[in-house]
Design an enzyme around this catalytic site. Structure first.
Site, PDB file in Angstrom:
ATOM      1  N   SER A  34       0.811  -1.219   0.000  1.00  0.00           N
ATOM      2  CA  SER A  34       0.000   0.000   0.000  1.00  0.00           C
ATOM      3  C   SER A  34       0.845   1.271   0.000  1.00  0.00           C
ATOM      4  CB  SER A  34      -0.924   0.008   1.223  1.00  0.00           C
ATOM      5  OG  SER A  34      -0.159  -0.040   2.428  1.00  0.00           O
ATOM      6  N   ASN A 121      -2.965  -1.928  14.025  1.00  0.00           N
ATOM      7  CA  ASN A 121      -4.386  -1.598  13.905  1.00  0.00           C
ATOM      8  C   ASN A 121      -4.723  -0.234  14.511  1.00  0.00           C
ATOM      9  OD1 ASN A 121      -4.460  -4.137  12.823  1.00  0.00           O
ATOM     10  ND2 ASN A 121      -5.743  -5.046  14.412  1.00  0.00           N
ATOM     11  N   THR A 166     -37.439  26.447 -14.010  1.00  0.00           N
ATOM     12  CA  THR A 166     -37.846  25.159 -13.460  1.00  0.00           C
ATOM     13  C   THR A 166     -38.064  24.238 -14.654  1.00  0.00           C
ATOM     14  OG1 THR A 166     -40.224  25.661 -13.474  1.00  0.00           O
ATOM     15  CG2 THR A 166     -38.992  26.258 -11.493  1.00  0.00           C
ATOM     16  N   HIS A 167     -37.649  23.006 -14.532  1.00  0.00           N
ATOM     17  CA  HIS A 167     -37.707  22.053 -15.651  1.00  0.00           C
ATOM     18  C   HIS A 167     -36.918  22.568 -16.858  1.00  0.00           C
ATOM     19  CE1 HIS A 167     -40.974  19.987 -13.491  1.00  0.00           C
ATOM     20  NE2 HIS A 167     -41.474  21.193 -13.283  1.00  0.00           N
ATOM     21  N   SER A 288     -10.805  23.770 -29.635  1.00  0.00           N
ATOM     22  CA  SER A 288     -11.028  22.510 -30.347  1.00  0.00           C
ATOM     23  C   SER A 288      -9.797  22.163 -31.160  1.00  0.00           C
ATOM     24  CB  SER A 288     -12.245  22.647 -31.275  1.00  0.00           C
ATOM     25  OG  SER A 288     -12.299  21.578 -32.197  1.00  0.00           O
ATOM     26  N   LYS A 294     -14.180  27.335 -31.757  1.00  0.00           N
ATOM     27  CA  LYS A 294     -14.743  26.796 -30.516  1.00  0.00           C
ATOM     28  C   LYS A 294     -14.038  27.324 -29.269  1.00  0.00           C
ATOM     29  CE  LYS A 294     -17.328  23.979 -29.920  1.00  0.00           C
ATOM     30  NZ  LYS A 294     -17.039  22.526 -29.921  1.00  0.00           N
ATOM     31  N   ASN A 296     -14.514  25.899 -25.497  1.00  0.00           N
ATOM     32  CA  ASN A 296     -15.209  24.846 -24.767  1.00  0.00           C
ATOM     33  C   ASN A 296     -15.110  25.030 -23.251  1.00  0.00           C
ATOM     34  OD1 ASN A 296     -15.809  23.552 -27.213  1.00  0.00           O
ATOM     35  ND2 ASN A 296     -13.856  22.458 -27.188  1.00  0.00           N
ATOM     36  N   TYR A 328     -10.859  -5.809  13.219  1.00  0.00           N
ATOM     37  CA  TYR A 328     -10.105  -5.421  12.037  1.00  0.00           C
ATOM     38  C   TYR A 328     -10.048  -6.561  11.019  1.00  0.00           C
ATOM     39  CZ  TYR A 328      -6.507  -3.839   8.878  1.00  0.00           C
ATOM     40  OH  TYR A 328      -5.835  -3.466   7.737  1.00  0.00           O
ATOM     41  N   GLN A 333      -7.969  -2.077   4.191  1.00  0.00           N
ATOM     42  CA  GLN A 333      -6.938  -1.373   3.438  1.00  0.00           C
ATOM     43  C   GLN A 333      -7.543  -0.660   2.225  1.00  0.00           C
ATOM     44  OE1 GLN A 333      -3.023  -3.272   2.748  1.00  0.00           O
ATOM     45  NE2 GLN A 333      -3.399  -2.961   0.556  1.00  0.00           N
ATOM     46  N   LYS A 336      -8.486   3.527   1.872  1.00  0.00           N
ATOM     47  CA  LYS A 336      -7.633   4.703   1.698  1.00  0.00           C
ATOM     48  C   LYS A 336      -7.616   5.267   0.287  1.00  0.00           C
ATOM     49  CE  LYS A 336      -4.994   3.168   5.615  1.00  0.00           C
ATOM     50  NZ  LYS A 336      -5.947   2.045   5.801  1.00  0.00           N
TER      51      LYS A 336
END
Length: 480
Positions: A34, A121, A166-167, A288, A294, A296, A328, A333, A336
């Site tokens: 890890s 632990n 709205t919508h 682009s 363009k 973007n 544990y 593990q 993380k």
């Protein structure tokens, strides 16, 4: 390849507890390692180990001189880590073994005393709690910065009017300040979630041992205090197996990212030619590879995309934990990588969204033109009837027929006379030229949380006071 040795034994070559005689398969070593991601816990591991070493010396569990040697060695290693000079060794599996091995090199066999009364632990649980506390503070700071930008831009545009939707259909006119203050409120609740999560991380797992505590007379209160916790955890099994702190932080991050995604979506829509309400600064846009015209909105699009990633991280850890018995298990593990990714992703998204909002250009005229559609004041027409004593449902139905008349016959709602309106309901006392006025409409919405200018000004003032108070509360602690 030989099995890794217990560096807490001072580099003696002693195998973990003497239990194993065979070598770990190389694929297992790679599979279980890890160190490539838990380096993020390095500074917290140093802090926890220093507090533990000092406690061991103070209680007489190890000689005071040895405790001082351990602390000095750990401080030197911490400086190496902060300077980017620490020689991380993937063969040593994780950050904890890397630090212990380095300590053994630095101070010799006395390094073997550091793990007295401590398990991997409770060590990991303590490191994680320290990390989460900093992550909560860092998130609050990032949110604070974005809220301050929104408040600043809202102050600039208190009189800028645009359609509220709205919508995704034009609904009623609103002030741009009021619109951005909606996200200010939303983000404020996000900050509260992180603050609350941080408060629930006030207990220190160190001293809980592997599962059942220790027979040694450890001073858990002193290590908790030294690390900034309020008290030791109250149950050793819960101490080493609980990951709800990580879940809570990841949940707060996911909720916050969903809100950022909604804000990002508006920037994408508003910057389109169809809307043309805002233009993102060149620094927060891309071109682009084929079409030279363009511009973007890649930054808000990426933020929108990363929200799914953070939501997925939360689901990943929830799924990992749901079937685990106490206490544990090595499955943990897997907490993380998604946690670290969520914290880092949220941090970056808050930063780029703050920059995007701070630098975008608002097309005030384009917004105003879109808000001039008299149909946006149809509700005001119905409420004019309500003020004359007409039940709202009856008023709503009458205005609905007026709207249908305008749409079907190509009539301008704003031009309808009193006589025309009375053909739909006798209670109308004036024509639309008097009844439908945008400024008067705003002024009449003089309720808490509404769009009258004085209400928005009050919201801005309250926002400034809140930003000042939160800024004073947050210290300058380092970010994970």
């Amino acid at each position: 390849m030989t099995r890794k040795t217990d560096s807490s034994a001072g580099g003696s070559g002693k195998l973990w507890g003497g239990r194993f005689t065979g070598a770990t398969d190389p694929t297992v070593e790679r599979f279980s390692a890890s160190i490539h991601f838990d380096q993020a816990l390095a500074r917290y591991d140093i802090r926890g180990s220093i507090a533990h070493a000092k406690m061991l010396g103070q209680t007489g569990l190890i000689p005071a001189g040895d405790a001082e040697t351990l602390v000095a060695g750990l401080q030197a290693i911490g400086a190496e880590i902060e300077a980017g000079e620490f020689p991380f060794d993937p063969a040593l599996e994780d950050i904890h073994m890397n630090i212990e091995a380095r300590l053994s090199e630095a101070v010799g066999s006395v390094a073997g005393r550091l793990h007295t009364g401590r398990s991997r632990n409770d060590q990991v649980a303590t490191d994680l709690a320290l990390y989460l506390r900093d992550a909560c503070e860092a998130a609050q700071k990032g949110i604070l910065d974005l809220r301050a930008i929104l408040l600043e831009r809202a102050t600039e545009h208190i009189d800028t009017v645009l359609p509220g939707y709205t919508h995704l259909q034009r609904a009623q006119p609103v002030r741009l300040a009021h619109h951005w203050l909606a996200f200010f409120e939303l983000l404020g609740r996000d900050a509260q979630r992180f603050r609350d999560a941080g408060r629930r991380l006030g207990e220190c797992p160190l001293g809980a041992g592997a599962i059942a505590g220790s027979t040694l007379p450890l001073d858990r209160e002193s290590t908790a205090k030294a690390l900034g916790f309020e008290s030791p955890t109250r149950n050793s099994m819960d101490s080493v197996s609980a990951r709800d702190g990580a879940l809570e932080v990841m949940s707060a991050a996911a909720i916050c990212m969903v809100g950022l995604s909604r804000l990002a979506e508006e920037l994408v829509i508003w910057s389109s030619s169809e809307f043309g309400f805002v233009e993102l600064a060149d620094a927060y846009s891309t071109g682009s590879s084929l079409m030279p015209q363009k511009k973007n909105p890649d930054v808000p699009e990426i933020v929108r995309g990363k929200s799914g990633r953070v939501v997925g991280n939360l689901v990943s850890l929830l799924t990992t934990l749901k079937g685990l018995p106490l206490s544990y298990n090595r499955d943990m593990q897997e907490d993380k990588e998604p946690l670290f990714d969520s914290v880092a992703t949220l941090r970056d998204c808050l930063e780029v969204m703050a920059g995007s909002i701070a630098t975008l250009r608002v097309d005030v005229e384009r917004m105003a033109t879109a808000a001039q559609d008299p149909m946006l004041l149809a509700t005001d027409l119905a409420e004019a009837l309500v003020r004359e004593g007409v039940p709202f449902r009856e008023a709503h139905e009458a205005v609905g027929r007026i709207v249908a008349h305008c749409v079907g016959g190509g009539h301008d709602l704003a031009s309808l006379s009193r006589e025309t309106l009375q053909g739909f309901h006798a209670a109308f006392t004036a024509g639309c030229d008097e009844l439908l006025d945008a400024e008067r409409s705003f002024a009449q919405r003089d309720l808490p949380g509404a769009t009258a200018r004085n209400r928005v000004e009050a919201a801005l003032e309250a926002g400034r006071a809140e930003i000042a108070a939160v800024s004073a509360q947050l210290d300058v602690g380092s970010e994970p």
